[in-house]
Each structure stands twice: as C-alpha cells, then as structure tokens.
Design a protein around this motif. Sequence first.
Motif, PDB file in Angstrom:
ATOM      1  N   ASP A 118       0.245  17.218  -6.010  1.00 35.16           N
ATOM      2  CA  ASP A 118       0.663  16.851  -7.368  1.00 35.16           C
ATOM      3  C   ASP A 118       0.424  15.355  -7.613  1.00 35.16           C
ATOM      4  OD1 ASP A 118       1.867  17.276  -9.933  1.00 35.16           O
ATOM      5  OD2 ASP A 118       3.672  16.315  -9.147  1.00 35.16           O
ATOM      6  N   ALA A 119       0.859  14.518  -6.666  1.00 34.31           N
ATOM      7  CA  ALA A 119       0.641  13.066  -6.812  1.00 34.31           C
ATOM      8  C   ALA A 119      -0.854  12.771  -6.856  1.00 34.31           C
ATOM      9  CB  ALA A 119       1.308  12.322  -5.650  1.00 34.31           C
ATOM     10  N   LEU A 120      -1.596  13.374  -5.948  1.00 33.70           N
ATOM     11  CA  LEU A 120      -3.040  13.094  -5.883  1.00 33.70           C
ATOM     12  C   LEU A 120      -3.749  13.499  -7.173  1.00 33.70           C
ATOM     13  CD1 LEU A 120      -3.639  14.146  -2.178  1.00 33.70           C
ATOM     14  CD2 LEU A 120      -3.950  11.843  -3.123  1.00 33.70           C
ATOM     15  N   ALA A 121      -3.258  14.570  -7.804  1.00 30.58           N
ATOM     16  CA  ALA A 121      -3.881  15.025  -9.057  1.00 30.58           C
ATOM     17  C   ALA A 121      -3.629  14.061 -10.210  1.00 30.58           C
ATOM     18  CB  ALA A 121      -3.350  16.410  -9.412  1.00 30.58           C
ATOM     19  N   PRO A 162      -5.768  10.889   9.969  1.00 29.10           N
ATOM     20  CA  PRO A 162      -6.759  11.943   9.772  1.00 29.10           C
ATOM     21  C   PRO A 162      -7.237  12.019   8.318  1.00 29.10           C
ATOM     22  CG  PRO A 162      -4.870  12.768  10.993  1.00 29.10           C
ATOM     23  CD  PRO A 162      -4.505  11.402  10.511  1.00 29.10           C
ATOM     24  N   LEU A 163      -8.363  12.659   8.145  1.00 28.16           N
ATOM     25  CA  LEU A 163      -8.941  12.884   6.822  1.00 28.16           C
ATOM     26  C   LEU A 163      -7.903  13.536   5.912  1.00 28.16           C
ATOM     27  CD1 LEU A 163     -11.928  12.321   6.105  1.00 28.16           C
ATOM     28  CD2 LEU A 163     -12.325  14.787   6.268  1.00 28.16           C
ATOM     29  N   GLY A 164      -7.845  13.112   4.663  1.00 28.36           N
ATOM     30  CA  GLY A 164      -6.886  13.700   3.726  1.00 28.36           C
ATOM     31  C   GLY A 164      -5.694  12.797   3.460  1.00 28.36           C
ATOM     32  N   HIS A 165      -5.464  11.825   4.355  1.00 29.06           N
ATOM     33  CA  HIS A 165      -4.427  10.816   4.105  1.00 29.06           C
ATOM     34  C   HIS A 165      -5.054   9.681   3.286  1.00 29.06           C
ATOM     35  CE1 HIS A 165      -1.136  12.066   6.886  1.00 29.06           C
ATOM     36  NE2 HIS A 165      -2.127  12.754   7.408  1.00 29.06           N
ATOM     37  N   PHE A 166      -4.329   9.237   2.283  1.00 29.92           N
ATOM     38  CA  PHE A 166      -4.837   8.163   1.427  1.00 29.92           C
ATOM     39  C   PHE A 166      -3.832   7.023   1.347  1.00 29.92           C
ATOM     40  CE2 PHE A 166      -7.017  11.931  -0.105  1.00 29.92           C
ATOM     41  CZ  PHE A 166      -8.318  11.481  -0.254  1.00 29.92           C
ATOM     42  N   VAL A 167      -4.339   5.871   0.945  1.00 31.79           N
ATOM     43  CA  VAL A 167      -3.454   4.795   0.496  1.00 31.79           C
ATOM     44  C   VAL A 167      -3.894   4.393  -0.906  1.00 31.79           C
ATOM     45  CG1 VAL A 167      -2.717   3.823   2.711  1.00 31.79           C
ATOM     46  CG2 VAL A 167      -4.839   3.030   1.672  1.00 31.79           C
ATOM     47  N   MET A 168      -2.907   4.079  -1.725  1.00 32.12           N
ATOM     48  CA  MET A 168      -3.182   3.519  -3.051  1.00 32.12           C
ATOM     49  C   MET A 168      -3.016   2.011  -2.929  1.00 32.12           C
ATOM     50  SD  MET A 168      -1.633   4.559  -6.743  1.00 32.12           S
ATOM     51  CE  MET A 168       0.061   4.726  -6.165  1.00 32.12           C
ATOM     52  N   PHE A 220       0.856  -1.178   0.000  1.00 28.92           N
ATOM     53  CA  PHE A 220       0.000   0.000   0.000  1.00 28.92           C
ATOM     54  C   PHE A 220       0.897   1.234   0.000  1.00 28.92           C
ATOM     55  CE2 PHE A 220      -3.016  -3.042   1.922  1.00 28.92           C
ATOM     56  CZ  PHE A 220      -4.085  -2.832   1.063  1.00 28.92           C
ATOM     57  N   VAL A 221       0.585   2.180  -0.855  1.00 33.26           N
ATOM     58  CA  VAL A 221       1.376   3.410  -0.937  1.00 33.26           C
ATOM     59  C   VAL A 221       0.631   4.516  -0.190  1.00 33.26           C
ATOM     60  CG1 VAL A 221       2.353   5.144  -2.495  1.00 33.26           C
ATOM     61  CG2 VAL A 221       2.365   2.723  -3.150  1.00 33.26           C
ATOM     62  N   HIS A 222       1.231   4.976   0.901  1.00 27.89           N
ATOM     63  CA  HIS A 222       0.629   6.059   1.689  1.00 27.89           C
ATOM     64  C   HIS A 222       0.877   7.392   0.986  1.00 27.89           C
ATOM     65  CE1 HIS A 222       0.899   8.578   5.636  1.00 27.89           C
ATOM     66  NE2 HIS A 222      -0.237   8.785   5.012  1.00 27.89           N
ATOM     67  N   ILE A 223      -0.167   8.207   0.900  1.00 23.05           N
ATOM     68  CA  ILE A 223      -0.054   9.527   0.283  1.00 23.05           C
ATOM     69  C   ILE A 223      -0.613  10.543   1.267  1.00 23.05           C
ATOM     70  CG2 ILE A 223      -0.642  10.953  -1.728  1.00 23.05           C
ATOM     71  CD1 ILE A 223      -1.240   8.139  -3.109  1.00 23.05           C
ATOM     72  N   GLU A 224       0.186  11.567   1.566  1.00 28.31           N
ATOM     73  CA  GLU A 224      -0.195  12.539   2.588  1.00 28.31           C
ATOM     74  C   GLU A 224      -0.973  13.712   1.981  1.00 28.31           C
ATOM     75  OE1 GLU A 224       2.951  12.443   5.982  1.00 28.31           O
ATOM     76  OE2 GLU A 224       4.020  12.523   4.079  1.00 28.31           O
ATOM     77  N   PRO A 225      -1.698  14.444   2.854  1.00 29.38           N
ATOM     78  CA  PRO A 225      -2.566  15.512   2.347  1.00 29.38           C
ATOM     79  C   PRO A 225      -1.846  16.581   1.531  1.00 29.38           C
ATOM     80  CG  PRO A 225      -3.039  15.065   4.661  1.00 29.38           C
ATOM     81  CD  PRO A 225      -1.826  14.262   4.309  1.00 29.38           C
TER      82      PRO A 225
END
Length: 168
Positions: free
Chosen positions: A51-54, A68-74, A42-47
């Motif tokens: 650029d990555a999220l886009a 917290p809200l805004g942190h994602f995993v791919m 799983f790749v953690h992506i921070e708020p």
Amino acid sequence: VADLDAGDFATWLVRTRAALRRERDADVPCAGCTACCTSSQFVHIEPDETDALAHIPSDVLFPAPRLPLGHFVMGYDERGHCPMLVDGVCSIYEHRPRTCRTYDCRVFAAAGLVPDDERKVEITKRVQQWRFSYATDDDRARHDAIAAAAHALEGDPAERAVRAITAS
Ligand code: SF4
C-alpha cells in the motif's frame, strides 16, 4: 521551552514495546510537529508494504543497501524533508510506511538520550520537552533502570534506546 506531556510511563512502555514488535502503531501526540519528517531521515520500506509503495513515486525510492531485493529506502530533499511532506502535512498519511507508523521520539526521552546528529536538532528539541508521569514509584524506578541500561550500551542513540526499552 515548554514541557510536553509524554503520558503515563508504564502505559507508554507497554504500547511502545507492542509497536516495536509491529503489533500496533505508535500513538504520539505530535500536535503538528513534523520534526521526524524534516530531519534528513531515510525511511525504510519493506517488501510487504504494498500500500505504501503504491502511493510513493518510484523516483524517490531506492534499493535499501545491504538488504534483499524488494526493500527500499525513501530519501529526502535538499532541506532534509521527506518528499511526501507537502505544506507541512504528510500527503500519504493513511498509506505511510511502517517506519513512520511506529516511530516515536519518546524512546529517546525514555532512554535519557538525544539523537547524535546535528540534522536532527528539531527532534532533539522535542525530546528534551517530553515529561512522563508515574503512577507509582516502581514505574519511576523502571524508567531510571531503562535510562541506565541505555547509557551502558554503545552505538547509535536510537538503537541503544530501543534495545534498552525492549530488553527491560
Ligand atoms: S511518509 Fe509521511 S509520515 Fe513518513 S516521513 Fe514522509 S511525511 Fe513523514
């Protein structure tokens, strides 16, 4: 299995600590290896990683558990491959998440450990090939001390490796 040149240990240690402090990217000589992109990670992506999220489709992103809200995993596909890996190449390389930019499987080699997960067998193979070089006996002793510290810790091998490298 052929050895792989992991580089000068002391230089690597300075750079890797900086990468772990998020001051720079890792510069791993991957040479076409995509083991970390194909090992069910799983790749953690921070708020703040706008650029990555886009550049990542929302249907492969999930809210990160216990954060917290805004942190994602791919996630990854049924083969364990990152959905951004296309024809063996990262399709968003210039925009890849910080997790990918700072990942360096040589931390396992520095700690004398391997990933404790059968889905990470390709990373394990790579880790066992790395060979550091040492400019001085002190550098070699430092490597031995980090490996000893990592072995004295408990828990996930990656976390033990990082703790031993950052604490030394
Ligand atoms: S985003 Fe790119 S570098 Fe990161 S795991 Fe996926 S394919 Fe690999």
